[in-house]
Design an enzyme around this catalytic site. Sequence first.
Site, PDB file in Angstrom:
ATOM      1  N   HIS A 106       8.921  12.089   2.296  1.00  0.00           N
ATOM      2  CA  HIS A 106       8.863  11.295   1.066  1.00  0.00           C
ATOM      3  C   HIS A 106      10.223  11.183   0.363  1.00  0.00           C
ATOM      4  O   HIS A 106      10.366  11.492  -0.805  1.00  0.00           O
ATOM      5  CB  HIS A 106       7.829  11.889   0.100  1.00  0.00           C
ATOM      6  CG  HIS A 106       6.427  11.821   0.602  1.00  0.00           C
ATOM      7  ND1 HIS A 106       5.348  12.138  -0.182  1.00  0.00           N
ATOM      8  CD2 HIS A 106       5.922  11.464   1.827  1.00  0.00           C
ATOM      9  CE1 HIS A 106       4.227  11.997   0.529  1.00  0.00           C
ATOM     10  NE2 HIS A 106       4.568  11.591   1.750  1.00  0.00           N
TER      11      HIS A 106
ATOM     12  N   TYR B  92      -5.262  13.862   2.659  1.00  0.00           N
ATOM     13  CA  TYR B  92      -5.355  13.713   4.107  1.00  0.00           C
ATOM     14  C   TYR B  92      -6.468  14.580   4.696  1.00  0.00           C
ATOM     15  O   TYR B  92      -6.984  14.306   5.776  1.00  0.00           O
ATOM     16  CB  TYR B  92      -4.017  14.044   4.754  1.00  0.00           C
ATOM     17  CG  TYR B  92      -2.927  13.063   4.387  1.00  0.00           C
ATOM     18  CD1 TYR B  92      -3.040  11.722   4.744  1.00  0.00           C
ATOM     19  CD2 TYR B  92      -1.797  13.466   3.690  1.00  0.00           C
ATOM     20  CE1 TYR B  92      -2.048  10.811   4.413  1.00  0.00           C
ATOM     21  CE2 TYR B  92      -0.804  12.559   3.349  1.00  0.00           C
ATOM     22  CZ  TYR B  92      -0.933  11.246   3.709  1.00  0.00           C
ATOM     23  OH  TYR B  92       0.035  10.339   3.374  1.00  0.00           O
TER      24      TYR B  92
ATOM     25  N   GLN C 228      11.144  12.535   8.041  1.00  0.00           N
ATOM     26  CA  GLN C 228      11.140  11.135   7.623  1.00  0.00           C
ATOM     27  C   GLN C 228      12.510  10.666   7.155  1.00  0.00           C
ATOM     28  O   GLN C 228      12.652   9.541   6.683  1.00  0.00           O
ATOM     29  CB  GLN C 228      10.110  10.942   6.504  1.00  0.00           C
ATOM     30  CG  GLN C 228       8.686  11.211   6.945  1.00  0.00           C
ATOM     31  CD  GLN C 228       7.693  11.126   5.805  1.00  0.00           C
ATOM     32  OE1 GLN C 228       8.048  10.912   4.652  1.00  0.00           O
ATOM     33  NE2 GLN C 228       6.413  11.314   6.113  1.00  0.00           N
TER      34      GLN C 228
ATOM     35  N   TYR D  79       3.331   6.063 -13.734  1.00  0.00           N
ATOM     36  CA  TYR D  79       2.440   5.374 -12.798  1.00  0.00           C
ATOM     37  C   TYR D  79       1.346   6.290 -12.247  1.00  0.00           C
ATOM     38  O   TYR D  79       0.586   5.873 -11.374  1.00  0.00           O
ATOM     39  CB  TYR D  79       3.258   4.701 -11.703  1.00  0.00           C
ATOM     40  CG  TYR D  79       4.011   3.533 -12.276  1.00  0.00           C
ATOM     41  CD1 TYR D  79       3.407   2.288 -12.421  1.00  0.00           C
ATOM     42  CD2 TYR D  79       5.304   3.684 -12.778  1.00  0.00           C
ATOM     43  CE1 TYR D  79       4.069   1.225 -13.000  1.00  0.00           C
ATOM     44  CE2 TYR D  79       5.972   2.628 -13.366  1.00  0.00           C
ATOM     45  CZ  TYR D  79       5.347   1.405 -13.472  1.00  0.00           C
ATOM     46  OH  TYR D  79       6.007   0.355 -14.081  1.00  0.00           O
TER      47      TYR D  79
ATOM     48  N   GLU E 177      -0.024   1.186  -3.519  1.00  0.00           N
ATOM     49  CA  GLU E 177       0.030   0.425  -4.766  1.00  0.00           C
ATOM     50  C   GLU E 177       1.179  -0.574  -4.786  1.00  0.00           C
ATOM     51  O   GLU E 177       2.255  -0.311  -4.231  1.00  0.00           O
ATOM     52  CB  GLU E 177       0.219   1.363  -5.958  1.00  0.00           C
ATOM     53  CG  GLU E 177      -0.889   2.356  -6.176  1.00  0.00           C
ATOM     54  CD  GLU E 177      -0.658   3.236  -7.389  1.00  0.00           C
ATOM     55  OE1 GLU E 177      -1.546   4.063  -7.671  1.00  0.00           O
ATOM     56  OE2 GLU E 177       0.410   3.102  -8.051  1.00  0.00           O
TER      57      GLU E 177
END
Length: 382
Positions: free
Chosen positions: A160, A274, A98, A263, A253
């Site tokens: 991520h 998943y 990613q 959070y 979110e």
Amino acid sequence: MQSAQSHCNRSFPISLFSLILASLTLSSPTHAEIFSSQYHDYKVETIATGLENPWAMAFLPNGDALVTERAGRLRILRDGNIVEQPVSGLPDLKVGGQGGLMDIILHPEFSDNRQLFLSYAHQNSEGYTTRVARAHYENRKLSDVKVIFDALPRSDSTRHYAGRLAFDREGYLYVPVGDRGEKDRAQDISDDAGGVHRITTDGEPAPGNPFLDDPDASDTLFTYGNRNIQGIARHPETGAIWTHEHGPRGGDEINILEASTNYGWPEITHGIGYSGLPITDRTEAPGMAQPLHYWDPSIAPSGMAFYTGEVFPQWQGDVFVGALKFQKVVRLRINDAKDVVEEEDLLTDMDHRIRAVTQGPAGNIWLLTDAPDGHIMKITAP
């Protein structure tokens, strides 16, 4: 076929003909479509194609725009065309998973100092991380490149990275770092992963950061318990920094950042793993913030902008969010009590994974699509 070619050669050299044909193709939008929404009809123009997973864009004072490609190139959009030669001088970065070249943001005083900031994935012998560099931009070149932030510790994961960037009104830079696919790191305040960091333009911890006096915490840390922030924007009236982040299966979110706030990831979530199995049985817990809004099932949000332009006056103040998974743009209207009072899906039939949403200087909304043949698109009045 042969007679047609001979006719072209008699008119003018074939090489010149090819150049003119290519120029005409590049200067014309691929298509333009008209759509209707609750408040406005709008037109979507495809401005450019052929970008490799474009990730972010920033508009320059001269009318150009700089566009990052995750594949590791910084491109110039000029007069509706992509300049063939990429910007030179990029820092060393790693493309894979990613990661790659991600966000770009101009210094608040760019017109005077020509400084910009890039986020990107980086690899060394200790692993991969999210990194931010500052650079001077002039004449299609970057110079004086300086790394100002490295998220530590590194890991073997290529997931991520987060990496969206935003400035607050005081000129401090917010740098989200994902949990790197290692969810428990988001609750460790000594770990840079899974949080948002606030730094100066030199990379120092911003004055007033909440953990400056905590020897067990990162000095740059501003919030934690964040999974993978892919959208960040400053509210045009309050100046607060808003974000959205990917949940797992469900639980994407929207949050408003407040110093030292937890959070909740992965201790609380509105999503599941998943695998289909629960991550936790809790959606709330003492000392952990609830999201302003969440999506279940997940839309995989990416890109975020408050609309303040004049092209669509009845959209002013609304939040626009791109969606990768459901291939759309979501418009949210949020009242003063921070309740979502309207949610409208746009561009649901275009089959594009929306990576970035940006308001342009003329008040149009610009989109980047996440694909090997990525598009730059513009939402404007019909």
